[in-house]
Design an enzyme around this catalytic site. Sequence first.
Site, PDB file in Angstrom:
ATOM      1  N   THR A 158       8.389  -2.690   7.016  1.00  0.00           N
ATOM      2  CA  THR A 158       8.006  -4.049   7.424  1.00  0.00           C
ATOM      3  C   THR A 158       6.817  -4.584   6.638  1.00  0.00           C
ATOM      4  O   THR A 158       6.544  -5.780   6.676  1.00  0.00           O
ATOM      5  CB  THR A 158       7.661  -4.081   8.926  1.00  0.00           C
ATOM      6  OG1 THR A 158       6.604  -3.146   9.160  1.00  0.00           O
ATOM      7  CG2 THR A 158       8.870  -3.712   9.769  1.00  0.00           C
ATOM      8  N   VAL A 165       4.867  -3.851   0.594  1.00  0.00           N
ATOM      9  CA  VAL A 165       5.624  -3.082  -0.386  1.00  0.00           C
ATOM     10  C   VAL A 165       6.985  -2.713   0.194  1.00  0.00           C
ATOM     11  O   VAL A 165       7.999  -2.710  -0.510  1.00  0.00           O
ATOM     12  CB  VAL A 165       4.833  -1.836  -0.841  1.00  0.00           C
ATOM     13  CG1 VAL A 165       5.687  -0.925  -1.711  1.00  0.00           C
ATOM     14  CG2 VAL A 165       3.586  -2.272  -1.604  1.00  0.00           C
ATOM     15  N   GLU A 178       5.315   2.196  15.477  1.00  0.00           N
ATOM     16  CA  GLU A 178       5.727   2.091  16.863  1.00  0.00           C
ATOM     17  C   GLU A 178       6.074   0.672  17.335  1.00  0.00           C
ATOM     18  O   GLU A 178       7.085   0.454  17.997  1.00  0.00           O
ATOM     19  CB  GLU A 178       4.584   2.644  17.720  1.00  0.00           C
ATOM     20  CG  GLU A 178       5.031   3.133  19.076  1.00  0.00           C
ATOM     21  CD  GLU A 178       3.830   3.798  19.791  1.00  0.00           C
ATOM     22  OE1 GLU A 178       3.939   4.022  20.988  1.00  0.00           O
ATOM     23  OE2 GLU A 178       2.814   4.066  19.090  1.00  0.00           O
ATOM     24  N   ARG A 179       5.221  -0.292  16.970  1.00  0.00           N
ATOM     25  CA  ARG A 179       5.455  -1.613  17.567  1.00  0.00           C
ATOM     26  C   ARG A 179       6.729  -2.300  17.037  1.00  0.00           C
ATOM     27  O   ARG A 179       7.180  -3.293  17.593  1.00  0.00           O
ATOM     28  CB  ARG A 179       4.227  -2.527  17.428  1.00  0.00           C
ATOM     29  CG  ARG A 179       3.923  -2.930  16.033  1.00  0.00           C
ATOM     30  CD  ARG A 179       2.638  -3.750  15.867  1.00  0.00           C
ATOM     31  NE  ARG A 179       2.463  -3.983  14.443  1.00  0.00           N
ATOM     32  CZ  ARG A 179       3.211  -4.806  13.724  1.00  0.00           C
ATOM     33  NH1 ARG A 179       4.147  -5.526  14.264  1.00  0.00           N
ATOM     34  NH2 ARG A 179       3.019  -4.925  12.411  1.00  0.00           N
ATOM     35  N   CYS A 184      -1.020   0.664  -8.673  1.00  0.00           N
ATOM     36  CA  CYS A 184      -0.526  -0.552  -9.332  1.00  0.00           C
ATOM     37  C   CYS A 184      -1.324  -0.958 -10.569  1.00  0.00           C
ATOM     38  O   CYS A 184      -0.793  -1.601 -11.466  1.00  0.00           O
ATOM     39  CB  CYS A 184      -0.474  -1.703  -8.335  1.00  0.00           C
ATOM     40  SG  CYS A 184      -1.985  -1.936  -7.393  1.00  0.00           S
ATOM     41  N   ARG A 194     -11.214  -8.048  -7.301  1.00  0.00           N
ATOM     42  CA  ARG A 194     -10.145  -8.787  -6.629  1.00  0.00           C
ATOM     43  C   ARG A 194     -10.359 -10.279  -6.917  1.00  0.00           C
ATOM     44  O   ARG A 194     -11.470 -10.793  -6.744  1.00  0.00           O
ATOM     45  CB  ARG A 194     -10.227  -8.539  -5.127  1.00  0.00           C
ATOM     46  CG  ARG A 194      -9.030  -9.026  -4.367  1.00  0.00           C
ATOM     47  CD  ARG A 194      -7.807  -8.160  -4.529  1.00  0.00           C
ATOM     48  NE  ARG A 194      -7.922  -6.878  -3.862  1.00  0.00           N
ATOM     49  CZ  ARG A 194      -7.024  -5.904  -3.966  1.00  0.00           C
ATOM     50  NH1 ARG A 194      -5.941  -6.043  -4.727  1.00  0.00           N
ATOM     51  NH2 ARG A 194      -7.198  -4.760  -3.337  1.00  0.00           N
ATOM     52  N   HIS A 216      -1.602  -8.247 -11.715  1.00  0.00           N
ATOM     53  CA  HIS A 216      -2.928  -7.762 -12.088  1.00  0.00           C
ATOM     54  C   HIS A 216      -3.159  -8.033 -13.573  1.00  0.00           C
ATOM     55  O   HIS A 216      -2.324  -7.697 -14.416  1.00  0.00           O
ATOM     56  CB  HIS A 216      -3.025  -6.243 -11.867  1.00  0.00           C
ATOM     57  CG  HIS A 216      -3.004  -5.827 -10.429  1.00  0.00           C
ATOM     58  ND1 HIS A 216      -3.064  -6.706  -9.362  1.00  0.00           N
ATOM     59  CD2 HIS A 216      -2.962  -4.582  -9.861  1.00  0.00           C
ATOM     60  CE1 HIS A 216      -3.047  -6.027  -8.217  1.00  0.00           C
ATOM     61  NE2 HIS A 216      -2.972  -4.749  -8.496  1.00  0.00           N
TER      62      HIS A 216
END
Lengths: 352, 352, 352, 352
Positions: free
Chosen positions: D13, D16, D39-40, D149, D235, D242
């Site tokens: 979910t 990645v 779990e959720r 990455c 960042r 990148h």
Amino acid sequence: MSERIPVAVLGATGSVGQRFVQLLANHPWFRVAEVVASERSVGKRYRDATEWRLDAFMPEDAANLVVQDYGDDLASPIAFSALPGEVAGEIEQRLAREGHAVLSNTSTHRMEPDVPLLIPEVNADHVAAIEAQRKNRGWSGFIATNPNCSAIHMVLTLKPLYDAFGLDAVMVTTMQAVSGAGYPGVPSLDMIDNVVPYIGKEEEKMAEETRKLLGGYQGGAFVDADIVVSASCNRVPVRDGHTEAVSVRLGQNGVTPEEVLSVFRAFKGKPQELGLPSAPVSPIVVRCEQNRPQPVLDRDTERGMASVVGRVRPCPILGIKYVLLGHNTVRGAAGASILNAELFKVEGLLPV
Amino acid sequence: MSERIPVAVLGATGSVGQRFVQLLANHPWFRVAEVVASERSVGKRYRDATEWRLDAFMPEDAANLVVQDYGDDLASPIAFSALPGEVAGEIEQRLAREGHAVLSNTSTHRMEPDVPLLIPEVNADHVAAIEAQRKNRGWSGFIATNPNCSAIHMVLTLKPLYDAFGLDAVMVTTMQAVSGAGYPGVPSLDMIDNVVPYIGKEEEKMAEETRKLLGGYQGGAFVDADIVVSASCNRVPVRDGHTEAVSVRLGQNGVTPEEVLSVFRAFKGKPQELGLPSAPVSPIVVRCEQNRPQPVLDRDTERGMASVVGRVRPCPILGIKYVLLGHNTVRGAAGASILNAELFKVEGLLPV
Amino acid sequence: MSERIPVAVLGATGSVGQRFVQLLANHPWFRVAEVVASERSVGKRYRDATEWRLDAFMPEDAANLVVQDYGDDLASPIAFSALPGEVAGEIEQRLAREGHAVLSNTSTHRMEPDVPLLIPEVNADHVAAIEAQRKNRGWSGFIATNPNCSAIHMVLTLKPLYDAFGLDAVMVTTMQAVSGAGYPGVPSLDMIDNVVPYIGKEEEKMAEETRKLLGGYQGGAFVDADIVVSASCNRVPVRDGHTEAVSVRLGQNGVTPEEVLSVFRAFKGKPQELGLPSAPVSPIVVRCEQNRPQPVLDRDTERGMASVVGRVRPCPILGIKYVLLGHNTVRGAAGASILNAELFKVEGLLPV
Amino acid sequence: MSERIPVAVLGATGSVGQRFVQLLANHPWFRVAEVVASERSVGKRYRDATEWRLDAFMPEDAANLVVQDYGDDLASPIAFSALPGEVAGEIEQRLAREGHAVLSNTSTHRMEPDVPLLIPEVNADHVAAIEAQRKNRGWSGFIATNPNCSAIHMVLTLKPLYDAFGLDAVMVTTMQAVSGAGYPGVPSLDMIDNVVPYIGKEEEKMAEETRKLLGGYQGGAFVDADIVVSASCNRVPVRDGHTEAVSVRLGQNGVTPEEVLSVFRAFKGKPQELGLPSAPVSPIVVRCEQNRPQPVLDRDTERGMASVVGRVRPCPILGIKYVLLGHNTVRGAAGASILNAELFKVEGLLPV
């Protein structure tokens, strides 16, 4: 592929011009045979004259074309125009006079009484004005236009409401992408950490174009739809994709969000009937998540040719409100002209 | 300086909590004596517990305070609350019961029938509800609240219109800054090159708070103003400063933009009369440039305590439309609570 | 205030020109008496000629000045220049010839053998070149320059290292703000969701200016410092504040991060000794948090006049590396010229 | 299509994980048969458990899968892992023990002495470590990993230099996209108008992974390459892609930019030889424009599977410098694992 119809792209090095070249690269009916731009590009290969700003590489065929001058005679029967407003008027008229079909994305001729302003799903019958235009002006070609990038997506969503329920008033606040202003366009100092609550002439265009688009063509004249439009246009730090918050007063009372969703989902027009190559399967795509549509997630829906709608809900003032999003340089510009050309081809109106 | 009234800041390590600490650093009447935060900060120096997100350095005095627990007894008579909604209810009530004046930026108690929701320029008379609140609840202290960050700036601009012309309906589309959602708040993946057309519960708050704020306090009860509000709330890639496109239907027909500008410019309220230290000279500042207000240029007008208005023009549907901008964590949050506290002090209602 | 020295600002309507006007508004020694800009502004009030892009309102005094022509005779003894490179050469020379002290932010004259390129904390002794310049050129006035916005902040941090340990080589990668390119400057289509890994001539300037700045002025000539500089310059979506990742090979082996921090913290120069009004208390401010300095949090440190340094740590290739941040239009441009003017005043070199 | 090998996506979910699902949707050899998350999400349809953050719609097949628990037995022989570091260790080991081929994007096992860290163009021979791993650990399956990455794109460009000229030292400054930190990941308050000059553990990973990747596998053990790497990681406000400014000291003196370009252009590896379905035609794509590569223009080159290089030029300190750009969630994450799986399939090492 050799039977594809050769087309010219006017203003080919700019933002919308590049989008024309990209969208036409693998088009089944048309191929870019001529590129036209301003003086400083003339005589160079398109590859060298253009700072290509779209992802993916420049299409090879176009890259090798030599850029022609605004004043040159064109061999292609069709000219797609992404010309700057200042020069579009004269050039587009000359080409139409000389027999070319000019499909223009420029605002110059949009509101003229014998020039169709077209969205094939909305007012395909307006192509009838071409005949009057040729007669009035003694032209062997013609000019047909597509709407402003904000108006086109809004009107795509208004059309099924207008047909199903009638439509009296539209209040819209736009949050528009920077690509709508071309390149270099909006300075980054105006867009980092900022919103600019003004776009020149945009609010007027949204009102007048909506009335023409939803109006009729009767007795040889356009008859505006009787709809009041109030627009507030804003520039936001988004590359592509205009988001619009819309409230509408429909002709009937008590229309529910479910009924609105239902007409949105059922909406089809001429391009879908005819199966035009650039037509989206659904001109309006509905998203049910409460935080959609969003530019980065939804602007490429149906290859950028659909309007994406969400958050359909009651408006305590006008009746119904919703959010729409559309790609401003695909369906909002180059893709619109190309879809118009496809309609003209099927209607047998192209000079080929 | 030793006579400044000691105050506590609840939720001091968060976004709005930091703004409280910053705005109170050189306040003539109040000084931060206690900082309260959640468990993981308790017992640390404020300096060490806080990832300071405002420009300029953390005020030295606050930096050395040891963070207290939500459940601790407080020595300060005044508590400014920037607590998260989930915990605010109980803590704020306990403190009010124990005799503290709780000035809350949290939404929890805003709409309760004996809790004033205050903008001193708009409804200073609502402080009268404090007496009823104490009596009803048997509290020696009290809770007073300030509005949501979007509602407060809009209502500041609606108040003079309401008084001068009457007001029936307000349509508003917001373009809200990310600081309104705290830290970490809105993910950057939702904001780079994007707009999110939804903010949970924001549209409802703008409607109900507006009606309470512009309503009266009569016979011991709040009476809502009879105004319909339709809001569409959007998050845009801006750090601070909410921009709002507003259309209003006034109680009178034919009010001109010039008349509206005139009442905007003349608007003053209680804070200006009383010369409260945090009061802006003008609660509404008018910009005449056609592309203003803009967040980066205008959010710090009057140290972030004014609403900045521009583009006042006719709306063909509701009558008048304009754009407003306001700093959402200064006048829209911490600054609002502090101005409320100043009003209470002058009114003799603080427990000191 | 009437005894403040009148100054002219050349290129006053642009980005850096506006910053000059802002920084000089409450200056104790200088007042803006003349504003000079290009043809399309000449004859207008500064207020009307300028699209003011800084927060806060335009200073009232400057707002009412009438913009003068590049060719006009100036009454002010001092001229601050933010002229575009194309026109700066001739205009600055004429003014110097006519007796004005020209403090220039433009690159045109920086590398000339009798023009000082100054950072008062770094090479205040280079003012001696003024005498040679006047003699060589037969001028009654003079030209003095300040460095490029990226070079100045880097050299401020290199100077104490050079003095304490010697310095052989500097590798730097910049992440530069868009305000460095003026207005309109960098298009938003280049900056939303993007990085541009190239800034014209910037890498060369960082190398050659560093060598001149850290070099000496001996026997009537500048002698470059023997330092190799390798720069990679990038534009990132930041309004103000250049961030630079720097690695250095010092003249001594084994210098520790602690020793580096210690010389950074101890660093003071002539402006601090002399108490010049625009001087930062500390030219280098050290942040200890592992994720600092950051543009939004640190660029206004010391009113934008300091370089902020963080993450001092070993570099396995060159020895030491760190991150620095500096405000590019304050200490990196207008503030630098003003500090230079203050030095000249104290040195008795101004024509007043 | 029924013969495609069923695969599980662990952490399906997340950012990645979604990219795995997207890239596998039309894969010729693999099909997503199982999705596993925390779990959720367990027990929900993937469609309902996932806030899909990629453009285009979620693939229909995956949408209908029911999310399984971390602890469930899996039916698929292959598991692609995008698990969070905190839980990856144990789960990946259990699956490998039970006979699955685990292709992991997580850092947990990357540096272990019997786990290959693979880029098929760079060190395809490291697959030999699988045999030792199985033996050491008594596993019927195995774990293979792909690099961080930032490291993967840099090492893709270093490999041909290392082979052609030798390589002693690499200095790199990264400007990394926010998608690298997952969702919600980096707060928007850290990224609007800002740069954050720190990414936890990134600099260390770039150094150690580079040495393992360019090293050998000899006598049953990995032998690190003798290369010094100094990384500074930042960042920046970019969604995907990148950008890295790299300087290298090669094993030979006097290598010219032209020679470097020549080896970049000629570079091919095992995936190109074998014609693996996800392999780019050219692992390194060279851009010649002086302001390229740029994230928005170049990150989707070769469907995100190539590294794009530009600005190859002399570095006065180390010898050669250049800029590279790579898609961090395609070739930098999910696409890397998939390419590894394709290599294992052709090598006959998959348990199918």
